[in-house]
Motif scaffolding. Sequence first.
Motif, short mmCIF file in Angstrom:
data_model
loop_
_atom_site.label_atom_id
_atom_site.label_comp_id
_atom_site.label_asym_id
_atom_site.label_seq_id
_atom_site.Cartn_x
_atom_site.Cartn_y
_atom_site.Cartn_z
N ALA A 289 0.98 -1.29 -0.12
CA ALA A 289 -0.07 0.08 -0.07
C ALA A 289 0.92 1.29 -0.02
O ALA A 289 1.86 1.48 0.89
CB ALA A 289 -1.00 -0.08 1.33
N VAL A 290 0.74 1.96 -1.03
CA VAL A 290 1.39 3.26 -1.23
C VAL A 290 0.57 4.55 -1.15
O VAL A 290 -0.18 4.58 -2.17
CB VAL A 290 2.40 3.32 -2.34
N HIS A 291 0.89 5.55 -0.25
CA HIS A 291 0.04 6.62 -0.39
C HIS A 291 0.91 8.00 -0.38
O HIS A 291 1.82 8.01 0.31
CB HIS A 291 -1.05 6.55 0.78
N ARG A 292 0.46 8.85 -1.21
CA ARG A 292 1.17 10.28 -0.99
C ARG A 292 2.64 10.20 -1.08
O ARG A 292 3.15 10.83 -0.03
CB ARG A 292 0.55 11.03 0.13
N SER A 293 3.18 9.43 -1.90
CA SER A 293 4.54 9.21 -1.65
C SER A 293 5.48 9.16 -2.86
O SER A 293 4.60 9.22 -4.25
CB SER A 293 4.94 7.89 -1.04
N MET A 294 6.75 9.52 -2.95
CA MET A 294 7.52 9.32 -4.24
C MET A 294 8.34 8.23 -4.30
O MET A 294 8.94 7.91 -3.24
CB MET A 294 8.41 10.62 -4.23
N VAL A 295 8.39 7.26 -5.10
CA VAL A 295 8.92 6.05 -5.17
C VAL A 295 10.09 5.89 -6.26
O VAL A 295 9.36 5.89 -7.59
CB VAL A 295 8.21 4.78 -4.94
N ALA A 296 11.29 6.01 -6.22
CA ALA A 296 12.34 6.16 -7.12
C ALA A 296 12.40 4.85 -7.93
O ALA A 296 12.11 3.66 -7.65
CB ALA A 296 13.72 6.69 -6.63
N ALA A 297 13.20 4.91 -9.09
CA ALA A 297 13.28 3.66 -9.90
C ALA A 297 14.02 2.69 -9.25
O ALA A 297 15.04 2.94 -8.38
CB ALA A 297 13.74 3.96 -11.28
N GLY A 298 13.96 1.51 -9.43
CA GLY A 298 14.80 0.53 -8.99
C GLY A 298 14.30 0.06 -7.56
O GLY A 298 14.82 -1.25 -6.84
N SER A 299 13.31 0.59 -6.93
CA SER A 299 12.55 0.19 -5.63
C SER A 299 11.76 -0.70 -5.65
O SER A 299 10.99 -1.05 -6.87
CB SER A 299 12.21 1.41 -4.87
N THR A 300 11.41 -1.54 -4.59
CA THR A 300 10.57 -2.67 -4.42
C THR A 300 9.83 -2.47 -3.23
O THR A 300 10.44 -2.17 -2.16
CB THR A 300 11.26 -4.08 -4.59
N VAL A 301 8.26 -2.22 -3.05
CA VAL A 301 7.59 -1.83 -2.21
C VAL A 301 6.50 -3.39 -1.93
O VAL A 301 5.71 -3.41 -2.77
CB VAL A 301 6.79 -0.86 -2.11
N ARG A 302 6.68 -3.93 -0.67
CA ARG A 302 5.66 -5.01 -0.29
C ARG A 302 4.99 -4.69 0.92
O ARG A 302 4.07 -5.39 1.11
CB ARG A 302 6.50 -6.40 -0.25
N GLY A 303 5.67 -3.79 1.63
CA GLY A 303 4.88 -3.12 2.81
C GLY A 303 3.94 -2.08 2.57
O GLY A 303 3.44 -1.98 1.46
N THR A 304 3.82 -1.18 3.54
CA THR A 304 3.10 -0.04 3.69
C THR A 304 3.94 1.39 3.67
O THR A 304 4.97 1.38 4.46
CB THR A 304 2.13 0.04 4.80
#
Length: 386
Positions: A289-304
């Motif tokens: 779950a991703v809210h109001r955020s900036m996530v750069a290339a190469g990243s992996t999000v499995r959490g919050t």
Amino acid sequence: MRIPRTLALILAGGKGSRLGALTEKKVKPALPVAGTYRLVDIALSNLVHSHISDVWVVQQYLPFSLNQHLANGRPWDLDRTHGGLQVLPPYEGTEDEGFADGNADSIYRQKDLIRDFAPDLVLVLSADHLYTLNFLDVIGTHLEKGADLTMVTTVVDEDASRYGVVQADDDGRVTGFDYKPEQPRGHLVTGEMFLYDAQQLLEALDVLHEQEGQLEDYGNDLVPWFVAHRTVVEHRLDGYWMDLGTVQSYWTAHLQVLDGDGVTLDDPGWPILSAQPQLVPARIDGSAAVHRSMVAAGSTVRGTVEHSVLGPRVVVEEGAVVRHSVLLDGVRVAAGATLENVVADMGAEIPAGQYGGPGAVTLIDETGAVSATEEFDRSARLPGGF
């Protein structure tokens, strides 16, 4: 308007000691900003958009990572046969050799090179700030007012004692200057952008060096000399400006970018240019779950991830929670870790546990350990809601 021959000096040699672990192994201008940018990108992009293409970067402290990023000026179209980007490291072999003792001393050690280049104007910048500014407007003010020095100023709401505090009359003439005073006279401060008449600057450097034997920071000698002996005016910057000199201001600036209250990085007419890493797009996996955020290339999000900035190659494992935080390149957050109001340095491996909390900013170093905790300075600018 004919643009005078203008030489820009970016002073990029300071240690940035107030940023603690963030600058123990890298110079402050190489610090990441908004995930994929570097702090020096701000000054370079403003210069290029202002059609100033003779740019010298004066280095001293830990230059390697900064040099990697500068890439001979290519990202800003400054890798030119004539002019363009030049890097000036410390050197041996002349009377001006060795390491500088402050930013005014850094300029003094380049005086012979400046004299040989023969500019009309010298624009001196620190690479420590977030702002948007057309320097042609500053040059216009300088010429219109017949100034020997034009300093860019801005008004801050916070305690001004950590800045150079300026007094000016209604016509913009600078009548007083106090460097980091204990009791500031007002909230008008210098943005550490100074446009000098080149000949007046060279004369001042020689006079001050002869009188004092050694120059230090601009606020201790160079600017006060100009205020006392020459015509100094201000050019007011009414837009956003932030000095990223502390962990709190670094964290604040990122959350303000998220909230739309900070510097604009993606204006099509004035983009921030950078040497972007060549990476695959970010992955948002499984129950993330991703809210109001900036996530750069190469990243992996499995959490919050909530209201946070994630740099390249960051990994947030399933079961991890990241709120109101700034994670630099390569940070890994393990399952069971909860981060709130955290700045994590490059490459940190953060195990399960609770980090940070309300009312303060927590700095995590590259080992994954808590390096420092700063309670919010309520006199300083904070993001909305804090």
